[in-house]
Enzyme design. Structure first.
Site, PDB file in Angstrom:
ATOM      1  N   GLN A 103       0.860  -1.181   0.000  1.00 51.02           N
ATOM      2  CA  GLN A 103       0.000   0.000   0.000  1.00 51.02           C
ATOM      3  C   GLN A 103       0.899   1.234   0.000  1.00 51.02           C
ATOM      4  O   GLN A 103       1.742   1.396   0.882  1.00 51.02           O
ATOM      5  CB  GLN A 103      -0.901   0.004   1.233  1.00 51.02           C
ATOM      6  CG  GLN A 103      -1.912   1.141   1.253  1.00 51.02           C
ATOM      7  CD  GLN A 103      -2.697   1.176   2.543  1.00 51.02           C
ATOM      8  OE1 GLN A 103      -2.147   1.416   3.608  1.00 51.02           O
ATOM      9  NE2 GLN A 103      -3.998   0.919   2.459  1.00 51.02           N
ATOM     10  N   TYR A 173      -6.354  10.840   3.670  1.00 51.28           N
ATOM     11  CA  TYR A 173      -4.940  11.037   3.408  1.00 51.28           C
ATOM     12  C   TYR A 173      -4.844  12.084   2.291  1.00 51.28           C
ATOM     13  O   TYR A 173      -5.853  12.623   1.846  1.00 51.28           O
ATOM     14  CB  TYR A 173      -4.297   9.714   3.002  1.00 51.28           C
ATOM     15  CG  TYR A 173      -4.008   8.776   4.154  1.00 51.28           C
ATOM     16  CD1 TYR A 173      -4.911   8.625   5.207  1.00 51.28           C
ATOM     17  CD2 TYR A 173      -2.840   8.036   4.198  1.00 51.28           C
ATOM     18  CE1 TYR A 173      -4.645   7.766   6.251  1.00 51.28           C
ATOM     19  CE2 TYR A 173      -2.562   7.168   5.253  1.00 51.28           C
ATOM     20  CZ  TYR A 173      -3.468   7.039   6.277  1.00 51.28           C
ATOM     21  OH  TYR A 173      -3.195   6.189   7.310  1.00 51.28           O
ATOM     22  N   ARG A 349     -10.056  -7.357   9.972  1.00 51.79           N
ATOM     23  CA  ARG A 349     -10.163  -7.814  11.361  1.00 51.79           C
ATOM     24  C   ARG A 349     -10.411  -9.313  11.476  1.00 51.79           C
ATOM     25  O   ARG A 349      -9.921  -9.960  12.410  1.00 51.79           O
ATOM     26  CB  ARG A 349     -11.291  -7.038  12.053  1.00 51.79           C
ATOM     27  CG  ARG A 349     -10.968  -5.587  12.326  1.00 51.79           C
ATOM     28  CD  ARG A 349     -12.192  -4.799  12.739  1.00 51.79           C
ATOM     29  NE  ARG A 349     -13.148  -4.687  11.643  1.00 51.79           N
ATOM     30  CZ  ARG A 349     -14.347  -4.101  11.758  1.00 51.79           C
ATOM     31  NH1 ARG A 349     -14.727  -3.613  12.921  1.00 51.79           N
ATOM     32  NH2 ARG A 349     -15.146  -4.022  10.716  1.00 51.79           N
TER      33      ARG A 349
END
Length: 419
Positions: A103, A173, A349
């Protein structure tokens, strides 16, 4: 095709030029296991464990394209010193049978300038309430520099054996903040209309494609909804997704939501662990979290596949491959994604709770993740991301003195972000 006339999520598939052993991706979940911008044994072990658990590809989060693109002082920065460790990491994951993605992005206003020792930038002047600092606007030189840095990062990812890069256009971001009408109040060609606000993101993708051509896959992580009034919203996301497809500069779209800057819990759904956050954050931010945490770390109800309905609107507007993220915990949700036209699923998760989940699903499709969505894993990003339910009796990944040096106070002052 299966008897349901849709792809089998656990069978091999192609993502851009990359052949994956199945359609399940380990989503980017910020590990905080790099130190001084370099790969550690703990980071390698983390991704090898997920590779051995059966995913088709694991995603390393988060690798900054420039020193001021970090959110904390330890994140990997694409530079020559980091390359040997990154090659060791990709080799180890490949040996474990999976592909690996990096990423890449620039944190922009999410940068904690105190922790990184750099200047944070945003599309327009912004007061960061997390760090109680004003962030200045990016100049033209900053824009040019960051675009070029994405291309250089993608080239280094190719050179060190990554199979894909995931370009981060979400969570407010830098690129995402340019997309946001709430954060972008510029009057030049990078502000105002949606076409202008999207220009920066599209130029980043152009630089990445120019660097890697079709040698590795390019995944785009794009917000559908910032989760704040006046922010980037689904209707605009549909248009940006169409522009991305038209550019030919991406091989797949992964739709996400929320703002690490303004509403960090919007992506996750489930419990908001305010007390746990306050316990690991230093003063004076700790007191602030205790006083106003419920207003910043808002709680949203969890349901399986919770981003599916919005992502389906993107799916109906583009024909390029798409990755479903958000509440993918079991075979039923995976099959629903496949039947609705998604080519891949991404799990976060659920795999922190059980890295072997995909192997187990191969043996027994009725198995589902044991994750209960308490979101306490989010508070572990300051010491090495892990599921607290799985590791109650285990040390933190970075507690071994033979591994990277101990955590400093500044290391617990990073932004609350997801990857």
């Amino acid at each position: 095709m299966t008897s349901q006339d849709h792809p089998d999520v656990l069978q091999p598939a192609t993502l851009g030029p990359v052949r994956l052993r199945n359609r399940v991706l380990k989503a980017a979940t910020y590990e905080n296991m790099a130190r001084d911008g370099l790969v550690t044994d703990a980071l390698i072990d983390f991704h090898v464990e997920h590779a051995r658990g059966g995913v088709g590809m694991t995603t390393v989060a988060y690798c900054a394209v420039a020193p001021d693109g970090r959110t904390d002082g330890h994140q990997i920065v694409w530079r020559p010193e980091a390359l040997p460790g990154l090659r060791t990491l990709t080799d180890a994951v490949h040996d474990a049978g999976a592909a690996i993605s990096a990423q890449i992005g620039h944190s922009g206003p999410v940068n904690n300038a105190k922790a990184t020792g750099t200047r944070a930038i945003a599309p327009s002047r912004h007061f960061n309430k997390q760090f109680l600092r004003t962030v200045g606007p990016a100049g033209r030189d900053d824009i040019t520099r960051v675009i070029a840095a994405h291309g250089s990062a993608a080239q280094m990812a190719l050179d060190t054996g990554f199979d894909a890069v995931e370009v981060h256009l979400g969570h407010n971001y830098l690129a995402s903040s340019f997309l946001s009408p709430k954060l972008n109040r510029r009057k030049d060609e990078y502000g105002g209309s949606l076409a202008n606000r999207a220009r920066f993101a599209l130029e980043i993708l152009g630089a990445v494609r120019d660097a890697v051509q079709d040698k590795i896959a390019i995944v785009v992580k794009l917000n559908m909804d910032d989760g704040v009034p006046g922010g980037f919203w689904l209707e605009e996301a549909i248009q940006v997704a169409q522009w991305i497809e038209q550019s030919g500069n991406a091989d797949a779209l992964e739709m996400t939501a929320g703002s690490s800057l303004l509403n960090p819990m919007y992506l996750f759904k489930g419990d908001s662990p305010i007390a746990e956050f306050a316990a690991v954050i230093p003063e004076p931010i700790r007191t602030g979290v205790k006083l106003v945490g419920k207003h910043v770390l808002r709680e949203y109800p969890y349901s399986d596949g919770y981003l599916l309905d919005d992502a389906l609107q993107i799916r109906s507007a583009v024909s390029m491959p798409m990755i479903l993220l958000g509440g993918v915990t079991n075979r039923l949700t995976m099959d629903s994604a496949m039947s609705n036209g998604f080519e891949f699923v991404a799990m976060g998760r659920a795999l922190l709770r059980d890295p072997d989940l995909i192997n187990k699903l191969s043996d027994d499709p009725s198995i589902r993740s044991l994750c209960n969505h308490n979101n306490k894993c989010m508070t572990t990003i300051f010491t090495g991301t892990r599921c607290v339910l799985r590791s109650q009796n285990l040390p933190s990944p970075l507690s071994n003195a033979a591994r990277p040096r101990s955590i400093r106070k500044a290391d617990t002052e990073g932004a609350l972000h997801a990857g």
